[in-house]
Design a protein around this motif. Structure first.
Motif, PDB file in Angstrom:
ATOM      1  N   UNK A 201      10.588  20.830  41.403  1.00 28.72           N
ATOM      2  CA  UNK A 201      11.434  19.925  42.182  1.00 28.72           C
ATOM      3  C   UNK A 201      11.948  18.748  41.365  1.00 28.72           C
ATOM      4  N   UNK A 202      11.053  18.036  40.706  1.00 26.72           N
ATOM      5  CA  UNK A 202      11.454  16.777  40.088  1.00 26.72           C
ATOM      6  C   UNK A 202      11.189  16.694  38.594  1.00 26.72           C
ATOM      7  N   UNK A 203      10.531  17.697  38.018  1.00 28.34           N
ATOM      8  CA  UNK A 203      10.208  17.668  36.593  1.00 28.34           C
ATOM      9  C   UNK A 203      10.798  18.884  35.890  1.00 28.34           C
ATOM     10  N   UNK A 204      11.199  18.744  34.629  1.00 33.15           N
ATOM     11  CA  UNK A 204      11.664  19.911  33.872  1.00 33.15           C
ATOM     12  C   UNK A 204      10.532  20.921  33.712  1.00 33.15           C
ATOM     13  N   UNK A 205      10.912  22.154  33.521  1.00 35.95           N
ATOM     14  CA  UNK A 205       9.933  23.221  33.362  1.00 35.95           C
ATOM     15  C   UNK A 205      10.473  24.223  32.353  1.00 35.95           C
ATOM     16  N   UNK A 206       9.581  24.895  31.669  1.00 40.34           N
ATOM     17  CA  UNK A 206       9.975  25.995  30.786  1.00 40.34           C
ATOM     18  C   UNK A 206       9.753  27.309  31.517  1.00 40.34           C
ATOM     19  N   UNK A 207      10.734  28.200  31.446  1.00 43.87           N
ATOM     20  CA  UNK A 207      10.600  29.528  32.051  1.00 43.87           C
ATOM     21  C   UNK A 207      11.044  30.549  31.016  1.00 43.87           C
ATOM     22  N   UNK A 208      10.152  31.481  30.694  1.00 44.26           N
ATOM     23  CA  UNK A 208      10.409  32.461  29.637  1.00 44.26           C
ATOM     24  C   UNK A 208      10.799  31.769  28.329  1.00 44.26           C
ATOM     25  N   UNK A 209      10.147  30.620  28.074  1.00 38.88           N
ATOM     26  CA  UNK A 209      10.381  29.916  26.823  1.00 38.88           C
ATOM     27  C   UNK A 209      11.642  29.087  26.782  1.00 38.88           C
ATOM     28  N   UNK A 210      12.367  28.986  27.885  1.00 37.45           N
ATOM     29  CA  UNK A 210      13.619  28.232  27.910  1.00 37.45           C
ATOM     30  C   UNK A 210      13.500  27.073  28.902  1.00 37.45           C
ATOM     31  N   UNK A 211      14.126  25.914  28.581  1.00 36.35           N
ATOM     32  CA  UNK A 211      14.041  24.765  29.486  1.00 36.35           C
ATOM     33  C   UNK A 211      14.819  25.020  30.777  1.00 36.35           C
ATOM     34  N   UNK A 212      14.223  24.619  31.897  1.00 34.92           N
ATOM     35  CA  UNK A 212      14.841  24.779  33.211  1.00 34.92           C
ATOM     36  C   UNK A 212      14.889  23.404  33.875  1.00 34.92           C
ATOM     37  N   UNK A 213      16.061  22.962  34.345  1.00 33.00           N
ATOM     38  CA  UNK A 213      16.160  21.610  34.898  1.00 33.00           C
ATOM     39  C   UNK A 213      15.467  21.493  36.253  1.00 33.00           C
ATOM     40  N   UNK A 214      15.013  20.281  36.614  1.00 30.79           N
ATOM     41  CA  UNK A 214      14.427  20.068  37.936  1.00 30.79           C
ATOM     42  C   UNK A 214      15.506  20.143  39.014  1.00 30.79           C
ATOM     43  N   UNK A 215      15.125  20.647  40.175  1.00 32.26           N
ATOM     44  CA  UNK A 215      16.106  20.925  41.222  1.00 32.26           C
ATOM     45  C   UNK A 215      16.676  19.676  41.882  1.00 32.26           C
ATOM     46  N   UNK A 216      15.805  18.739  42.255  1.00 35.45           N
ATOM     47  CA  UNK A 216      16.264  17.611  43.071  1.00 35.45           C
ATOM     48  C   UNK A 216      17.330  16.766  42.371  1.00 35.45           C
ATOM     49  N   UNK A 217      17.097  16.274  41.149  1.00 35.79           N
ATOM     50  CA  UNK A 217      18.161  15.490  40.507  1.00 35.79           C
ATOM     51  C   UNK A 217      19.410  16.301  40.209  1.00 35.79           C
ATOM     52  N   UNK A 218      19.228  17.590  39.908  1.00 37.49           N
ATOM     53  CA  UNK A 218      20.399  18.429  39.651  1.00 37.49           C
ATOM     54  C   UNK A 218      21.261  18.542  40.904  1.00 37.49           C
ATOM     55  N   UNK A 219      20.641  18.831  42.051  1.00 34.98           N
ATOM     56  CA  UNK A 219      21.395  18.977  43.295  1.00 34.98           C
ATOM     57  C   UNK A 219      22.063  17.672  43.699  1.00 34.98           C
ATOM     58  N   UNK A 220      21.378  16.542  43.452  1.00 36.32           N
ATOM     59  CA  UNK A 220      21.946  15.246  43.818  1.00 36.32           C
ATOM     60  C   UNK A 220      23.166  14.899  42.976  1.00 36.32           C
ATOM     61  N   UNK A 221      23.260  15.480  41.785  1.00 40.72           N
ATOM     62  CA  UNK A 221      24.386  15.176  40.902  1.00 40.72           C
ATOM     63  C   UNK A 221      25.645  15.951  41.264  1.00 40.72           C
ATOM     64  N   UNK A 222      25.529  16.908  42.187  1.00 37.68           N
ATOM     65  CA  UNK A 222      26.649  17.761  42.561  1.00 37.68           C
ATOM     66  C   UNK A 222      27.311  17.271  43.837  1.00 37.68           C
TER      67      UNK A 222
END
Length: 274
Positions: A201-222
């Motif tokens: 939700x609010x923190x970056x995460x790695x998935x399959x070795x690649x950075x994945x952005x947090x959902x909440x700030x990303x959605x708020x920026x749109x």
């Protein structure tokens, strides 16, 4: 020459012992039984429920992974890694009861009690009972066909090593997190089911070795219109390429209704820290 021959035989014996050990240990993991109980599930078969089950099967990736239900081969045969081949759904489901299918989908456990390793159940555990029932209703509407893919999933020595080291994650989930019925305001629910496998939700995460952005700030920026485009067309704000997310949208998330996209964005904006 005899010394080198003996050394070669010794090395070969060690390699064979190592491979045998990996095979034996991984086979124990693959065949291990998990005591995950079955629960009752209501499965509707009316036309509206089957249509919704079909849409849910698109959203959750059943169709894209299983070749629209006919089975698929994800990877070429590789003696080191093995082969990933999701089975044809109707043929595979025919030997399962409805309760066993519900457990398979949400908790990653087969009829025999073994864990899956490729089909993820981690976010599916949030599926509500009524939505699981709709998906199973859709599954039961499918029929085996002569052109169903007959390939099977198997693991080579490297694939088995990844199972032993945890690099290939088991799918089993012991505890259900779903509710009886899909919430009327489905923002949080859809986020958990469709997004939580990759995103936090609010923190970056790695998935399959690649950075994945947090959902909440990303959605708020749109802006709302841009968020609709992101989840329906896989195009980021300013026509930005969103990489693998674009594939997921085109294969799965495009089936979200506009009101559901609005609900997801509303929930995510509310999830931002104060």
């Amino acid at each position: 020459m005899r010394i080198w021959a003996r050394l070669g035989l010794g090395v070969a014996a060690l390699v064979a012992a190592g491979v045998g050990g990996v095979y034996g240990a991984s086979e124990w993991v693959l065949r291990r039984s998990h005591a995950v109980p079955l629960g009752p599930i209501a499965v509707p078969h009316d036309a509206a429920s089957l249509a919704e089950g079909s849409r849910l099967a698109t959203l959750t990736g059943c169709k894209s992974c299983h070749g629209d239900g006919k089975g698929a081969v994800w990877t070429p045969v590789d003696w080191r890694e093995g082969q990933v081949a999701p089975p044809p759904i109707a043929r595979s489901a025919a030997r399962y009861t409805d309760a066993e299918l519900a457990r398979l989908i949400r908790q990653g456990v087969t009829k025999e009690g073994r864990t899956l390793f490729v089909m993820p159940a981690w976010s599916m555990t949030y599926l509500a009972d009524d939505d699981v029932g709709r998906i199973i209703g859709w599954v039961r509407s499918l029929k085996p066909a002569p052109d169903d893919v007959q390939a099977t999933t198997w693991f080579g020595p490297v694939g088995r090593w990844k199972i032993l080291t945890g690099e290939t994650r088991p799918s089993v989930v012991a505890e259900l997190h779903g509710v009886a019925k899909r919430p009327a305001d489905p923002g949080r629910y859809l986020t958990q089911v469709l997004c939580s496998e990759c995103h936090a939700l609010t923190e970056p995460r790695a998935h399959d070795g690649k950075p994945v952005p947090p959902l909440a700030p990303m959605a708020a920026s749109y802006a709302p219109s841009d968020f609709q485009r992101l989840l329906h067309e896989g195009v980021g704000a300013g026509a930005r390429n969103v990489g693998f997310m674009g594939t997921i949208v085109k294969e799965n998330l495009h089936a979200l209704r506009p009101d559901e996209v609005d609900a997801v964005q509303r929930y995510l904006r509310g999830a931002l820290p104060e």
